[in-house]
Design a protein around this motif. Structure first.
Motif, mmCIF file in Angstrom:
data_model
loop_
_atom_site.group_PDB
_atom_site.id
_atom_site.type_symbol
_atom_site.label_atom_id
_atom_site.label_comp_id
_atom_site.label_asym_id
_atom_site.label_seq_id
_atom_site.Cartn_x
_atom_site.Cartn_y
_atom_site.Cartn_z
ATOM 1 N N LYS A 103 -75.295 43.156 20.500
ATOM 2 C CA LYS A 103 -74.808 44.470 20.949
ATOM 3 C C LYS A 103 -75.963 45.464 21.049
ATOM 4 O O LYS A 103 -76.065 46.210 22.030
ATOM 5 C CB LYS A 103 -73.741 44.983 20.001
ATOM 6 C CG LYS A 103 -73.193 46.349 20.371
ATOM 7 C CD LYS A 103 -71.722 46.396 20.261
ATOM 8 C CE LYS A 103 -71.121 47.727 20.588
ATOM 9 N NZ LYS A 103 -71.552 48.318 21.817
ATOM 10 N N ASP A 107 -77.220 47.287 24.440
ATOM 11 C CA ASP A 107 -77.245 48.750 24.515
ATOM 12 C C ASP A 107 -78.533 49.275 25.151
ATOM 13 O O ASP A 107 -78.603 50.435 25.547
ATOM 14 C CB ASP A 107 -77.053 49.369 23.128
ATOM 15 C CG ASP A 107 -75.611 49.294 22.657
ATOM 16 O OD1 ASP A 107 -74.718 49.063 23.498
ATOM 17 O OD2 ASP A 107 -75.380 49.458 21.448
ATOM 18 N N SER A 113 -72.124 48.955 32.332
ATOM 19 C CA SER A 113 -71.016 49.695 31.719
ATOM 20 C C SER A 113 -70.642 49.057 30.379
ATOM 21 O O SER A 113 -70.923 47.882 30.124
ATOM 22 C CB SER A 113 -69.797 49.687 32.649
ATOM 23 O OG SER A 113 -69.226 48.391 32.701
ATOM 24 N N ASP A 114 -69.978 49.841 29.535
ATOM 25 C CA ASP A 114 -69.553 49.336 28.224
ATOM 26 C C ASP A 114 -68.585 48.164 28.372
ATOM 27 O O ASP A 114 -68.627 47.216 27.590
ATOM 28 C CB ASP A 114 -68.895 50.448 27.406
ATOM 29 C CG ASP A 114 -69.907 51.475 26.914
ATOM 30 O OD1 ASP A 114 -71.108 51.138 26.856
ATOM 31 O OD2 ASP A 114 -69.502 52.608 26.580
ATOM 32 N N GLN A 115 -67.740 48.231 29.386
ATOM 33 C CA GLN A 115 -66.789 47.151 29.621
ATOM 34 C C GLN A 115 -67.536 45.857 29.983
ATOM 35 O O GLN A 115 -67.206 44.786 29.478
ATOM 36 C CB GLN A 115 -65.831 47.544 30.749
ATOM 37 C CG GLN A 115 -64.728 46.545 30.981
ATOM 38 C CD GLN A 115 -63.764 47.031 32.049
ATOM 39 O OE1 GLN A 115 -63.979 48.037 32.699
ATOM 40 N NE2 GLN A 115 -62.692 46.279 32.242
ATOM 41 N N ASP A 116 -68.560 45.968 30.826
ATOM 42 C CA ASP A 116 -69.351 44.788 31.186
ATOM 43 C C ASP A 116 -70.148 44.273 29.991
ATOM 44 O O ASP A 116 -70.295 43.064 29.807
ATOM 45 C CB ASP A 116 -70.289 45.099 32.353
ATOM 46 C CG ASP A 116 -69.544 45.282 33.667
ATOM 47 O OD1 ASP A 116 -68.398 44.778 33.775
ATOM 48 O OD2 ASP A 116 -70.092 45.919 34.577
ATOM 49 N N LYS A 117 -70.662 45.190 29.158
ATOM 50 C CA LYS A 117 -71.383 44.771 27.954
ATOM 51 C C LYS A 117 -70.463 43.981 27.032
ATOM 52 O O LYS A 117 -70.864 42.965 26.462
ATOM 53 C CB LYS A 117 -71.948 45.989 27.212
ATOM 54 C CG LYS A 117 -73.128 46.631 27.903
ATOM 55 C CD LYS A 117 -73.593 47.852 27.137
ATOM 56 C CE LYS A 117 -74.647 48.606 27.909
ATOM 57 N NZ LYS A 117 -75.064 49.838 27.241
ATOM 58 N N ASN A 118 -69.216 44.444 26.897
ATOM 59 C CA ASN A 118 -68.257 43.723 26.054
ATOM 60 C C ASN A 118 -67.952 42.348 26.624
ATOM 61 O O ASN A 118 -67.812 41.371 25.880
ATOM 62 C CB ASN A 118 -66.970 44.529 25.891
ATOM 63 C CG ASN A 118 -67.163 45.733 24.993
ATOM 64 O OD1 ASN A 118 -68.038 45.736 24.134
ATOM 65 N ND2 ASN A 118 -66.356 46.761 25.188
ATOM 66 N N ALA A 119 -67.864 42.250 27.953
ATOM 67 C CA ALA A 119 -67.610 40.958 28.583
ATOM 68 C C ALA A 119 -68.787 40.010 28.357
ATOM 69 O O ALA A 119 -68.600 38.819 28.055
ATOM 70 C CB ALA A 119 -67.358 41.141 30.076
ATOM 71 N N GLN A 122 -68.735 38.817 24.749
ATOM 72 C CA GLN A 122 -67.736 37.768 24.548
ATOM 73 C C GLN A 122 -68.226 36.428 25.094
ATOM 74 O O GLN A 122 -67.969 35.380 24.521
ATOM 75 C CB GLN A 122 -66.403 38.153 25.224
ATOM 76 C CG GLN A 122 -65.689 39.299 24.563
ATOM 77 C CD GLN A 122 -65.352 39.012 23.116
ATOM 78 O OE1 GLN A 122 -64.884 37.925 22.773
ATOM 79 N NE2 GLN A 122 -65.602 39.974 22.243
#
Length: 147
Positions: A103, A107, A113-119, A122
């Motif tokens: 993470k 960063d 985007s935060d959504q893409d970073k989360n994807a 995962q």
């Protein structure tokens, strides 16, 4: 069938408790130890070589001169590779906080985007650290990594 006598069981439990206590003491001592970075170790070695080698001293090599030439020669791609290598090294050293390391690495990409970073997180969270490099290199070639 062999059954342990109560005194043998007690002795075994005592030994196990002693082992556990020793393990805790070792862990405590190791966690307090200062570990030099690879770069610090290389600087120490270079300094020792320069201090003990008269021929290099006569040619004008100094610690400062060597440091300056190293920093001039370090390319951006080498810095990026060092960043990924450090990430993988940190994960191998402390795998329990692998997700935090990834993470923090993600960063550094402000364009994602935060959504893409989360994807992405995962997608790579269960990967072996050695395979992580293959997944992260394309990100660096597409997006700009903040240093």
């Amino acid at each position: 069938m062999y059954y342990m006598k109560p005194e043998e069981i007690d002795k075994t439990l005592l030994l196990i408790n002693d082992l556990d206590e020793k393990r805790k003491q070792i862990h405590s001592l190791l966690s307090k130890m200062a570990v030099s970075s690879r770069l610090d170790l290389l600087e120490e070695i270079t300094k020792d070589v320069l201090d003990k080698n008269v021929a290099l001293q006569e040619m004008g090599y100094t610690q400062e001169k060597v440091k300056a030439s190293e920093s001039d020669g370090e390319s951006e791609s080498q810095t990026i590779m060092n960043t990924i290598d450090n990430l993988i090294s940190n994960i191998k050293t402390n795998p329990s906080i692998k997700i935090i390391y990834i993470k923090l690495f993600l960063d550094r990409f402000h364009e994602i985007s935060d959504q893409d970073k989360n994807a992405i997180l995962q997608d790579v969270k269960d990967l072996d650290p050695d395979k992580l490099k293959e997944k992260l290199l394309p990100l660096i070639s597409i997006f700009e990594l903040d240093k």
